[in-house]
Design an enzyme around this catalytic site. Structure first.
Site, PDB file in Angstrom:
ATOM      1  N   ARG A  97       0.525   7.596  -2.625  1.00 17.11           N
ATOM      2  CA  ARG A  97       0.987   8.620  -1.679  1.00 17.11           C
ATOM      3  C   ARG A  97       2.491   8.864  -1.818  1.00 17.11           C
ATOM      4  O   ARG A  97       2.974   9.979  -1.674  1.00 17.11           O
ATOM      5  CB  ARG A  97       0.631   8.198  -0.243  1.00 17.11           C
ATOM      6  CG  ARG A  97      -0.796   8.574   0.130  1.00 17.11           C
ATOM      7  CD  ARG A  97      -1.255   7.859   1.364  1.00 17.11           C
ATOM      8  NE  ARG A  97      -1.508   6.448   1.091  1.00 17.11           N
ATOM      9  CZ  ARG A  97      -1.609   5.522   2.017  1.00 17.11           C
ATOM     10  NH1 ARG A  97      -1.444   5.834   3.289  1.00 17.11           N
ATOM     11  NH2 ARG A  97      -1.874   4.269   1.687  1.00 17.11           N
ATOM     12  N   HIS A 129       3.482   3.398  -8.858  1.00 20.26           N
ATOM     13  CA  HIS A 129       3.257   1.985  -9.179  1.00 20.26           C
ATOM     14  C   HIS A 129       4.500   1.366  -9.818  1.00 20.26           C
ATOM     15  O   HIS A 129       4.849   0.223  -9.546  1.00 20.26           O
ATOM     16  CB  HIS A 129       2.054   1.835 -10.105  1.00 20.26           C
ATOM     17  CG  HIS A 129       0.744   2.207  -9.455  1.00 20.26           C
ATOM     18  ND1 HIS A 129       0.408   1.808  -8.182  1.00 20.26           N
ATOM     19  CD2 HIS A 129      -0.310   2.946  -9.907  1.00 20.26           C
ATOM     20  CE1 HIS A 129      -0.796   2.278  -7.875  1.00 20.26           C
ATOM     21  NE2 HIS A 129      -1.253   2.979  -8.890  1.00 20.26           N
ATOM     22  N   ASP A 141       0.841  -1.200   0.000  1.00 23.65           N
ATOM     23  CA  ASP A 141       0.000   0.000   0.000  1.00 23.65           C
ATOM     24  C   ASP A 141       0.877   1.251   0.000  1.00 23.65           C
ATOM     25  O   ASP A 141       1.952   1.262   0.599  1.00 23.65           O
ATOM     26  CB  ASP A 141      -0.903  -0.023   1.249  1.00 23.65           C
ATOM     27  CG  ASP A 141      -2.058   0.951   1.124  1.00 23.65           C
ATOM     28  OD1 ASP A 141      -2.279   1.500   0.029  1.00 23.65           O
ATOM     29  OD2 ASP A 141      -2.749   1.167   2.136  1.00 23.65           O
ATOM     30  N   GLU A 193     -11.810  -4.757  -5.514  1.00 25.65           N
ATOM     31  CA  GLU A 193     -12.322  -3.395  -5.301  1.00 25.65           C
ATOM     32  C   GLU A 193     -11.539  -2.357  -6.112  1.00 25.65           C
ATOM     33  O   GLU A 193     -11.992  -1.225  -6.293  1.00 25.65           O
ATOM     34  CB  GLU A 193     -12.258  -3.022  -3.815  1.00 25.65           C
ATOM     35  CG  GLU A 193     -13.307  -3.719  -2.948  1.00 25.65           C
ATOM     36  CD  GLU A 193     -13.060  -5.206  -2.737  1.00 25.65           C
ATOM     37  OE1 GLU A 193     -11.876  -5.609  -2.650  1.00 25.65           O
ATOM     38  OE2 GLU A 193     -14.032  -5.977  -2.699  1.00 25.65           O
ATOM     39  N   LEU A 226      10.961 -20.833  -3.626  1.00 24.56           N
ATOM     40  CA  LEU A 226       9.914 -19.937  -3.126  1.00 24.56           C
ATOM     41  C   LEU A 226       8.660 -20.025  -4.008  1.00 24.56           C
ATOM     42  O   LEU A 226       8.764 -20.030  -5.230  1.00 24.56           O
ATOM     43  CB  LEU A 226      10.449 -18.500  -3.163  1.00 24.56           C
ATOM     44  CG  LEU A 226       9.434 -17.386  -2.885  1.00 24.56           C
ATOM     45  CD1 LEU A 226       9.105 -17.330  -1.397  1.00 24.56           C
ATOM     46  CD2 LEU A 226       9.971 -16.037  -3.358  1.00 24.56           C
TER      47      LEU A 226
HETATM   48  C1  FPP Z   1      -1.345   0.282  -3.470  1.00 23.11           C
HETATM   49  O1  FPP Z   1      -1.001   1.604  -3.686  1.00 23.11           O
HETATM   50  C2  FPP Z   1      -0.871  -0.591  -4.527  1.00 23.11           C
HETATM   51  C3  FPP Z   1      -1.657  -1.181  -5.475  1.00 23.11           C
HETATM   52  C4  FPP Z   1      -3.104  -0.969  -5.569  1.00 23.11           C
HETATM   53  C5  FPP Z   1      -1.124  -2.054  -6.505  1.00 23.11           C
HETATM   54  C6  FPP Z   1       0.178  -2.751  -6.249  1.00 23.11           C
HETATM   55  C7  FPP Z   1       0.759  -3.098  -7.536  1.00 23.11           C
HETATM   56  C8  FPP Z   1       2.070  -3.073  -7.853  1.00 23.11           C
HETATM   57  C9  FPP Z   1       3.133  -2.815  -6.886  1.00 23.11           C
HETATM   58  C10 FPP Z   1       2.514  -3.302  -9.263  1.00 23.11           C
HETATM   59  C11 FPP Z   1       2.217  -4.629  -9.911  1.00 23.11           C
HETATM   60  C12 FPP Z   1       2.363  -5.861  -9.090  1.00 23.11           C
HETATM   61  C13 FPP Z   1       3.208  -6.904  -9.324  1.00 23.11           C
HETATM   62  C14 FPP Z   1       3.088  -8.158  -8.498  1.00 23.11           C
HETATM   63  C15 FPP Z   1       4.255  -6.868 -10.337  1.00 23.11           C
HETATM   64  P1  FPP Z   1      -2.157   2.675  -3.795  1.00 23.11           P
HETATM   65  O2  FPP Z   1      -2.305   3.042  -5.229  1.00 23.11           O
HETATM   66  O3  FPP Z   1      -3.399   2.172  -3.152  1.00 23.11           O
HETATM   67  O4  FPP Z   1      -1.529   3.847  -2.982  1.00 23.11           O
HETATM   68  P2  FPP Z   1      -2.294   4.948  -2.151  1.00 23.11           P
HETATM   69  O5  FPP Z   1      -3.089   4.243  -1.090  1.00 23.11           O
HETATM   70  O6  FPP Z   1      -1.175   5.758  -1.601  1.00 23.11           O
HETATM   71  O7  FPP Z   1      -3.148   5.703  -3.122  1.00 23.11           O
END
Ligand code: FPP
Length: 248
Positions: A22, A35, A18, A65, A129
């Site tokens: 931010r 991302h 998460d 979601e 793993l």
């Molecule tokens: C949360 O940050 C993160 C996600 C919703 C997506 C996580 C995805 C990746 C790291 C990239 C792809 C994954 C792999 C396995 C290669 P947020 O956007 O909710 O951040 P915020 O809460 O600060 O807005």
């Protein structure tokens, strides 16, 4: 001291990644950059998990979601996962990593499902793993799909109703065959499960770290494992006694 020194690592670590948005906001950058940095943190987390001897690493990559986000961001996240599999699959395979994907596969787009299947098929016989990617995943949805499967088996006379045990349900979840997570780590200071592994988290330790996901370095990961190692797990039993089999 870190877990890498002398402690037995947890068998299964699950992570709610998460804070990408931010992290980017704090730097005046578009969310998409967060991302992208998040994918680098994924690579590092996989490396650390392998190094310390974790057997299963589950990453929450896209929740059921997350469809509520703008289409551009959804496309971006799908694109990053596609890129990750295309670029990293060969290396993961060479490192003996086994990829498994959990989540709803119904109606998944044609540009992503075949890649997920290819990642699983290519690495099926690997013994290192297990990297579990939770994609289009929501725990309530997973449990509901398992309930439908069980209801069908009962309706068709293949399963008596009294055989609907905790084990029978677990065997129909996406995570069938994967041990429950010992610890669930969430980054960015948020302290909730957000529909992640609700069934499997029954006895998981929860560790919340303040760092945003792109800053999830080796040190942060090892620090979280240290905090887990300091916990006393009782599984509903008594302190100082080894847990006996967990029963419903
Ligand atoms: C949360 O940050 C993160 C996600 C919703 C997506 C996580 C995805 C990746 C790291 C990239 C792809 C994954 C792999 C396995 C290669 P947020 O956007 O909710 O951040 P915020 O809460 O600060 O807005």
């Amino acid at each position: 001291m870190t877990i890498s020194d002398d402690r037995t690592p947890p068998e299964h670590v699950a992570i709610i990644m998460d804070g990408n948005g931010r992290w980017a906001n704090a730097r005046g950058l578009p969310r998409t950059v967060g991302h992208r940095k998040g994918v680098e943190a994924v690579r590092e987390a996989v490396r650390v998990a392998g190094d310390v001897g974790i057997r299963y690493l589950t990453l929450f990559a896209f929740s059921s979601e997350n469809w509520r986000r703008p289409a551009t961001e959804i496309n971006d996240l799908f694109g990053l996962l596609r890129m990750f599999i295309r670029r990293d699959l060969a290396e993961l395979h060479a490192e003996n990593v086994k990829v498994r994907v959990i989540g709803d596969r119904n109606n998944l787009r044609d540009d992503i499902l075949p890649l997920l299947i290819e990642a699983e098929e290519t690495t099926r016989d690997n013994t290192g793993l297990t990297l579990v990617i939770a994609f289009n995943y929501g725990a309530r949805d997973e449990i509901a799909r398992a309930a439908v499967t069980l209801a069908r088996e009962v309706a068709e006379g293949r399963l008596p109703p009294e055989a609907l045990t905790v084990e029978a349900i677990g065997e129909r979840l996406d995570t069938a065959g994967i041990p429950d997570p010992d610890v669930i780590i969430r980054t960015s200071g948020e302290e909730r499960l957000s529909n992640f592994l609700l069934w499997q988290a029954a006895y998981s330790e929860l560790v919340f770290v303040p760092e945003y996901w792109p800053d999830f370095s080796r040190e942060v990961f090892l620090g979280a494992l240290d905090r887990f190692a300091a916990r006393e797990r009782r599984f509903g039993g008594l302190a100082g006694r080894p847990p006996v089999a967990v029963r419903s």
